[in-house]
Design a protein around this motif. Sequence first.
Motif, PDB file in Angstrom:
ATOM      1  N   ARG A  73       7.656  46.778   9.642  1.00  0.00           N
ATOM      2  CA  ARG A  73       8.484  47.166   8.501  1.00  0.00           C
ATOM      3  C   ARG A  73       9.509  46.086   8.166  1.00  0.00           C
ATOM      4  O   ARG A  73       9.759  45.783   6.997  1.00  0.00           O
ATOM      5  N   GLN A  74      10.081  45.478   9.189  1.00  0.00           N
ATOM      6  CA  GLN A  74      11.064  44.413   8.969  1.00  0.00           C
ATOM      7  C   GLN A  74      10.406  43.147   8.426  1.00  0.00           C
ATOM      8  O   GLN A  74      11.016  42.399   7.654  1.00  0.00           O
ATOM      9  N   ALA A  75       9.150  42.904   8.829  1.00  0.00           N
ATOM     10  CA  ALA A  75       8.487  41.654   8.461  1.00  0.00           C
ATOM     11  C   ALA A  75       7.814  41.717   7.092  1.00  0.00           C
ATOM     12  O   ALA A  75       7.522  40.668   6.504  1.00  0.00           O
ATOM     13  N   LEU A  76       7.554  42.905   6.574  1.00  0.00           N
ATOM     14  CA  LEU A  76       6.773  43.037   5.348  1.00  0.00           C
ATOM     15  C   LEU A  76       7.364  42.303   4.142  1.00  0.00           C
ATOM     16  O   LEU A  76       6.616  41.656   3.400  1.00  0.00           O
ATOM     17  N   PRO A  77       8.690  42.378   3.884  1.00  0.00           N
ATOM     18  CA  PRO A  77       9.204  41.647   2.716  1.00  0.00           C
ATOM     19  C   PRO A  77       8.913  40.155   2.779  1.00  0.00           C
ATOM     20  O   PRO A  77       8.497  39.556   1.781  1.00  0.00           O
ATOM     21  N   ALA A  78       9.116  39.561   3.954  1.00  0.00           N
ATOM     22  CA  ALA A  78       8.817  38.134   4.109  1.00  0.00           C
ATOM     23  C   ALA A  78       7.322  37.878   4.044  1.00  0.00           C
ATOM     24  O   ALA A  78       6.881  36.852   3.516  1.00  0.00           O
ATOM     25  N   TYR A  79       6.526  38.817   4.554  1.00  0.00           N
ATOM     26  CA  TYR A  79       5.083  38.630   4.520  1.00  0.00           C
ATOM     27  C   TYR A  79       4.549  38.720   3.089  1.00  0.00           C
ATOM     28  O   TYR A  79       3.516  38.131   2.772  1.00  0.00           O
ATOM     29  N   GLY A  80       5.258  39.441   2.237  1.00  0.00           N
ATOM     30  CA  GLY A  80       4.883  39.460   0.824  1.00  0.00           C
ATOM     31  C   GLY A  80       4.935  38.075   0.208  1.00  0.00           C
ATOM     32  O   GLY A  80       4.090  37.722  -0.631  1.00  0.00           O
ATOM     33  N   ASN A  81       5.922  37.259   0.622  1.00  0.00           N
ATOM     34  CA  ASN A  81       5.980  35.881   0.149  1.00  0.00           C
ATOM     35  C   ASN A  81       4.774  35.080   0.633  1.00  0.00           C
ATOM     36  O   ASN A  81       4.251  34.227  -0.083  1.00  0.00           O
ATOM     37  N   GLU A  82       4.337  35.352   1.870  1.00  0.00           N
ATOM     38  CA  GLU A  82       3.168  34.672   2.410  1.00  0.00           C
ATOM     39  C   GLU A  82       1.914  35.039   1.614  1.00  0.00           C
ATOM     40  O   GLU A  82       1.034  34.190   1.410  1.00  0.00           O
ATOM     41  N   ARG A 100       7.029  37.429  14.465  1.00  0.00           N
ATOM     42  CA  ARG A 100       7.939  37.184  15.599  1.00  0.00           C
ATOM     43  C   ARG A 100       9.372  37.570  15.228  1.00  0.00           C
ATOM     44  O   ARG A 100      10.091  38.190  16.019  1.00  0.00           O
ATOM     45  N   GLY A 101       9.781  37.211  14.006  1.00  0.00           N
ATOM     46  CA  GLY A 101      11.106  37.610  13.552  1.00  0.00           C
ATOM     47  C   GLY A 101      11.255  39.115  13.510  1.00  0.00           C
ATOM     48  O   GLY A 101      12.314  39.656  13.860  1.00  0.00           O
ATOM     49  N   GLY A 102      10.180  39.809  13.074  1.00  0.00           N
ATOM     50  CA  GLY A 102      10.220  41.267  13.065  1.00  0.00           C
ATOM     51  C   GLY A 102      10.319  41.848  14.457  1.00  0.00           C
ATOM     52  O   GLY A 102      11.074  42.802  14.691  1.00  0.00           O
ATOM     53  N   LEU A 103       9.579  41.285  15.411  1.00  0.00           N
ATOM     54  CA  LEU A 103       9.625  41.776  16.798  1.00  0.00           C
ATOM     55  C   LEU A 103      11.010  41.590  17.403  1.00  0.00           C
ATOM     56  O   LEU A 103      11.519  42.462  18.114  1.00  0.00           O
ATOM     57  N   GLN A 104      11.616  40.467  17.112  1.00  0.00           N
ATOM     58  CA  GLN A 104      12.933  40.190  17.676  1.00  0.00           C
ATOM     59  C   GLN A 104      14.052  40.943  16.968  1.00  0.00           C
ATOM     60  O   GLN A 104      15.178  40.975  17.460  1.00  0.00           O
ATOM     61  N   SER A 105      13.722  41.547  15.810  1.00  0.00           N
ATOM     62  CA  SER A 105      14.746  42.324  15.097  1.00  0.00           C
ATOM     63  C   SER A 105      14.873  43.747  15.640  1.00  0.00           C
ATOM     64  O   SER A 105      15.825  44.453  15.291  1.00  0.00           O
ATOM     65  N   VAL A 106      13.927  44.179  16.472  1.00  0.00           N
ATOM     66  CA  VAL A 106      14.009  45.520  17.064  1.00  0.00           C
ATOM     67  C   VAL A 106      15.147  45.530  18.077  1.00  0.00           C
ATOM     68  O   VAL A 106      15.158  44.749  19.027  1.00  0.00           O
ATOM     69  N   SER A 107      16.092  46.398  17.863  1.00  0.00           N
ATOM     70  CA  SER A 107      17.307  46.388  18.680  1.00  0.00           C
ATOM     71  C   SER A 107      17.064  46.931  20.089  1.00  0.00           C
ATOM     72  O   SER A 107      16.140  47.713  20.325  1.00  0.00           O
ATOM     73  N   LEU A 153       5.366  52.266  24.266  1.00  0.00           N
ATOM     74  CA  LEU A 153       6.631  51.860  23.640  1.00  0.00           C
ATOM     75  C   LEU A 153       6.367  50.870  22.516  1.00  0.00           C
ATOM     76  O   LEU A 153       6.949  50.979  21.426  1.00  0.00           O
ATOM     77  N   PHE A 154       5.477  49.933  22.770  1.00  0.00           N
ATOM     78  CA  PHE A 154       5.167  48.930  21.746  1.00  0.00           C
ATOM     79  C   PHE A 154       4.487  49.571  20.540  1.00  0.00           C
ATOM     80  O   PHE A 154       4.836  49.295  19.391  1.00  0.00           O
ATOM     81  N   ARG A 155       3.516  50.458  20.787  1.00  0.00           N
ATOM     82  CA  ARG A 155       2.737  51.054  19.711  1.00  0.00           C
ATOM     83  C   ARG A 155       3.543  52.034  18.868  1.00  0.00           C
ATOM     84  O   ARG A 155       3.395  52.071  17.638  1.00  0.00           O
ATOM     85  N   ARG A 156       4.401  52.820  19.511  1.00  0.00           N
ATOM     86  CA  ARG A 156       5.114  53.878  18.796  1.00  0.00           C
ATOM     87  C   ARG A 156       6.454  53.421  18.216  1.00  0.00           C
ATOM     88  O   ARG A 156       6.902  53.979  17.210  1.00  0.00           O
ATOM     89  N   ILE A 157       7.094  52.441  18.835  1.00  0.00           N
ATOM     90  CA  ILE A 157       8.447  52.063  18.417  1.00  0.00           C
ATOM     91  C   ILE A 157       8.527  50.614  17.951  1.00  0.00           C
ATOM     92  O   ILE A 157       8.854  50.344  16.791  1.00  0.00           O
ATOM     93  N   VAL A 158       8.220  49.676  18.840  1.00  0.00           N
ATOM     94  CA  VAL A 158       8.468  48.262  18.552  1.00  0.00           C
ATOM     95  C   VAL A 158       7.616  47.762  17.391  1.00  0.00           C
ATOM     96  O   VAL A 158       8.141  47.174  16.425  1.00  0.00           O
ATOM     97  N   PHE A 159       6.321  48.009  17.448  1.00  0.00           N
ATOM     98  CA  PHE A 159       5.429  47.455  16.431  1.00  0.00           C
ATOM     99  C   PHE A 159       5.698  48.019  15.030  1.00  0.00           C
ATOM    100  O   PHE A 159       5.783  47.250  14.060  1.00  0.00           O
ATOM    101  N   PRO A 160       5.818  49.344  14.850  1.00  0.00           N
ATOM    102  CA  PRO A 160       6.108  49.853  13.492  1.00  0.00           C
ATOM    103  C   PRO A 160       7.406  49.312  12.904  1.00  0.00           C
ATOM    104  O   PRO A 160       7.457  48.975  11.714  1.00  0.00           O
ATOM    105  N   ILE A 161       8.449  49.222  13.742  1.00  0.00           N
ATOM    106  CA  ILE A 161       9.721  48.689  13.240  1.00  0.00           C
ATOM    107  C   ILE A 161       9.574  47.220  12.886  1.00  0.00           C
ATOM    108  O   ILE A 161      10.070  46.757  11.852  1.00  0.00           O
ATOM    109  N   ALA A 162       8.887  46.458  13.739  1.00  0.00           N
ATOM    110  CA  ALA A 162       8.714  45.026  13.504  1.00  0.00           C
ATOM    111  C   ALA A 162       7.946  44.762  12.213  1.00  0.00           C
ATOM    112  O   ALA A 162       8.318  43.888  11.421  1.00  0.00           O
TER     113      ALA A 162
END
Length: 233
Positions: free
Chosen positions: A150-159, A115-122, A139-148
């Motif tokens: 990518r933004q969420a992966l560092p935090a997901y590594g902690n999970e 959710r944090g990754g999705l909301q980080s897409v400008s 739009l979701f498949r090509r832009i929003v989801f890949p960016i989200a």
Amino acid sequence: MDFQLMAESVVPLLHGMLKTFQLVTISLSIGFCLAIGLALLRVSRQPVVSGAARVYIFVIRGTPLLVQLFLIYYGLGQVEWLRHSIFWVVLREPFWCAVIALIINTTAYGAEIIRGGLQSVSWGEKEAARSFGMSGFLLFRRIVFPIAIRQALPAYGNEVILMVKATSLASTVTVMEMTGVSNAIIADTYRPLEVFLIAGALYLLLNFILINIVRWIERRLSGHLRQPVEAKS
């Protein structure tokens, strides 16, 4: 320090490590997919849908994983109709009870990360995509989801790290993963220091492997952010 016992403990603990790896990979694979769906529900503009997702996340994150595991393993067995249903084939097995508890838990935590990754897409990135004619699912498949992601992966590594450590709780319901195997060896030898040193090293190795996989995925998704290599003259 009994080095012979430490050497003899490696093989059975490696078998336990395989069970730990199975718990982690199954739980994270299914939990990640469910977390994406739950995150989308969480950011929904429908109050009922968003509220239901919020309640689920609050309840799961607000209660200990051990309690959730005991409720599934011990509690569901007290439900008469479940014991006579097709679900009992799965629920009577300690391994799958542990997997279900881990999936339920990681789904809630993963949903908040995504959710944090999705909301980080400008807004600008979305508008730029719309200017090219993208909308809705494209739009979701090509832009929003890949960016989200990518933004969420560092935090997901902690999970991922937390999930590896959480698998040790499966030993409380007789699953012979690394901690369960360690307890069995200690019960025979009364040498906890040597056994847990080897177990801790194997947990560290497993976390090292999984975190490097996450980092590799992150690098693959962030290739456009790396500095180009200058050609040698």
